[in-house]
Scaffold this motif. Structure first.
Motif, short mmCIF file in Angstrom:
data_model
loop_
_atom_site.label_atom_id
_atom_site.label_comp_id
_atom_site.label_asym_id
_atom_site.label_seq_id
_atom_site.Cartn_x
_atom_site.Cartn_y
_atom_site.Cartn_z
N ARG A 65 -17.24 -8.84 8.21
CA ARG A 65 -16.54 -8.22 7.07
C ARG A 65 -15.66 -9.22 6.36
O ARG A 65 -15.61 -9.26 5.12
CB ARG A 65 -15.73 -7.01 7.55
CG ARG A 65 -15.18 -6.16 6.39
CD ARG A 65 -14.08 -5.23 6.84
NE ARG A 65 -12.92 -5.96 7.31
CZ ARG A 65 -12.02 -6.54 6.50
NH1 ARG A 65 -12.19 -6.49 5.19
NH2 ARG A 65 -10.99 -7.18 7.00
N GLN A 66 -14.95 -10.04 7.10
CA GLN A 66 -14.09 -11.05 6.48
C GLN A 66 -14.90 -12.09 5.71
O GLN A 66 -14.48 -12.55 4.64
CB GLN A 66 -13.23 -11.72 7.55
CG GLN A 66 -12.16 -10.80 8.14
CD GLN A 66 -11.34 -11.47 9.22
OE1 GLN A 66 -11.47 -12.65 9.49
NE2 GLN A 66 -10.47 -10.70 9.87
N GLN A 67 -16.05 -12.45 6.24
CA GLN A 67 -16.91 -13.38 5.52
C GLN A 67 -17.39 -12.78 4.20
O GLN A 67 -17.39 -13.45 3.16
CB GLN A 67 -18.11 -13.77 6.39
CG GLN A 67 -17.77 -14.62 7.59
CD GLN A 67 -18.95 -14.78 8.54
OE1 GLN A 67 -20.09 -14.45 8.20
NE2 GLN A 67 -18.69 -15.29 9.74
N VAL A 68 -17.79 -11.51 4.25
CA VAL A 68 -18.24 -10.83 3.04
C VAL A 68 -17.09 -10.70 2.04
O VAL A 68 -17.26 -10.92 0.84
CB VAL A 68 -18.82 -9.44 3.40
CG1 VAL A 68 -19.08 -8.61 2.15
CG2 VAL A 68 -20.10 -9.60 4.21
N ALA A 69 -15.90 -10.39 2.53
CA ALA A 69 -14.74 -10.23 1.65
C ALA A 69 -14.39 -11.52 0.92
O ALA A 69 -13.82 -11.48 -0.17
CB ALA A 69 -13.53 -9.74 2.46
N ALA A 70 -14.72 -12.65 1.51
CA ALA A 70 -14.38 -13.93 0.90
C ALA A 70 -15.33 -14.31 -0.23
O ALA A 70 -15.12 -15.31 -0.92
CB ALA A 70 -14.40 -15.03 1.97
N GLY A 71 -16.36 -13.51 -0.45
CA GLY A 71 -17.35 -13.83 -1.48
C GLY A 71 -16.86 -13.52 -2.89
O GLY A 71 -15.72 -13.09 -3.12
N ASP A 72 -17.74 -13.74 -3.84
CA ASP A 72 -17.42 -13.51 -5.25
C ASP A 72 -17.11 -12.04 -5.50
O ASP A 72 -17.87 -11.15 -5.08
CB ASP A 72 -18.61 -13.95 -6.11
CG ASP A 72 -18.37 -13.72 -7.57
OD1 ASP A 72 -17.61 -14.49 -8.18
OD2 ASP A 72 -18.94 -12.75 -8.11
N TRP A 73 -16.01 -11.78 -6.20
CA TRP A 73 -15.56 -10.40 -6.40
C TRP A 73 -16.55 -9.59 -7.23
O TRP A 73 -16.88 -8.44 -6.89
CB TRP A 73 -14.18 -10.40 -7.06
CG TRP A 73 -13.66 -9.05 -7.49
CD1 TRP A 73 -13.27 -8.69 -8.74
CD2 TRP A 73 -13.47 -7.90 -6.66
NE1 TRP A 73 -12.85 -7.39 -8.75
CE2 TRP A 73 -12.95 -6.88 -7.48
CE3 TRP A 73 -13.68 -7.64 -5.31
CZ2 TRP A 73 -12.65 -5.61 -7.00
CZ3 TRP A 73 -13.39 -6.36 -4.82
CH2 TRP A 73 -12.87 -5.37 -5.67
N ALA A 74 -17.06 -10.16 -8.31
CA ALA A 74 -18.00 -9.42 -9.15
C ALA A 74 -19.27 -9.07 -8.38
O ALA A 74 -19.81 -7.96 -8.50
CB ALA A 74 -18.33 -10.23 -10.40
#
Length: 209
Positions: A65-74
């Motif tokens: 989840r933290q890895q996914v959260a660090a991705g591009d917001w859009a």
């Protein structure tokens, strides 16, 4: 056919887009970005989503989840808005059954963390759908609570749950009951009648599945 899961998903994604990734939610320690990542992992990473329910896998799930959260917001928002059709929880056969509750709750997680929020007036059909789910949730969440708990949703129905003993009444609109029973007691607009010790204990109980 009603599509409340879709309408709640769209309303939540629109609100997330308006508020931005750093806005708060009522989930302790989570921003809007964190919540968006949770939803993406739940639908797109079954290996990590299992950690939501299974304690031994929780660490793995949180790392993903933290890895996914660090991705591009859009891109993250786009993934929330457009779930994969192959997902076990968001395909056309399961979406309404599984996601109406999920996206209603998380929509309110964001709404109720903002200043001057107000309860929504929900469509009658959504109220009915939430009552069906809240009655099941009440039986599960309160089955071990040390009281005879009468759960009432005016104009929808009532049920009795709990371990038995001293009576307690929990009353509210279906959506408010859903929030209360899923562990969001502090933001749920409900009425609790009974002995003070029991009412306080219910408001502080660790509820949810």
């Amino acid at each position: 056919m009603s599509r409340y899961a879709r309408s709640e998903r769209e309303a939540l994604t629109d609100l997330m887009s308006t508020l931005g990734p750093d806005a708060p939610t009522i989930n302790e320690g989570w921003t809007v970005r964190d919540l968006a990542a949770h939803l993406v992992v739940r639908e797109r990473r079954p290996d990590a989503a299992a950690g939501i329910l299974l304690a031994p896998l929780r660490g793995h799930g949180e790392r993903i989840r933290q890895q996914v959260a660090a991705g591009d917001w859009a891109e993250l928002l786009d993934q929330v808005r457009h779930p994969p059709v192959w997902s076990p929880v968001s395909n056309p056969l399961t979406d309404e059954l599984v996601n109406t509750l999920e996206f209603f709750i998380h929509h309110e997680d964001v709404r109720r963390a903002q200043p001057q929020w107000r309860p929504r007036e929900l469509p009658a059909g959504l109220d009915r759908a939430l009552w069906r789910r809240s009655s099941t949730l009440a039986r599960m969440a309160l089955r071990r609570f040390p009281a005879r708990v009468l759960v009432q949703a005016p104009e929808h129905g009532q049920l009795v749950t709990g371990r038995g003993g001293e009576p307690l009444r929990l009353m509210g609109a279906p959506g408010e009951l859903i929030l209360f029973l899923s562990g969001r007691q502090r933001v749920a607009h409900v009425q609790i009648d009974g002995a003070a010790g029991l009412t306080d204990r219910l408001r502080d109980a660790k509820l949810g599945l």
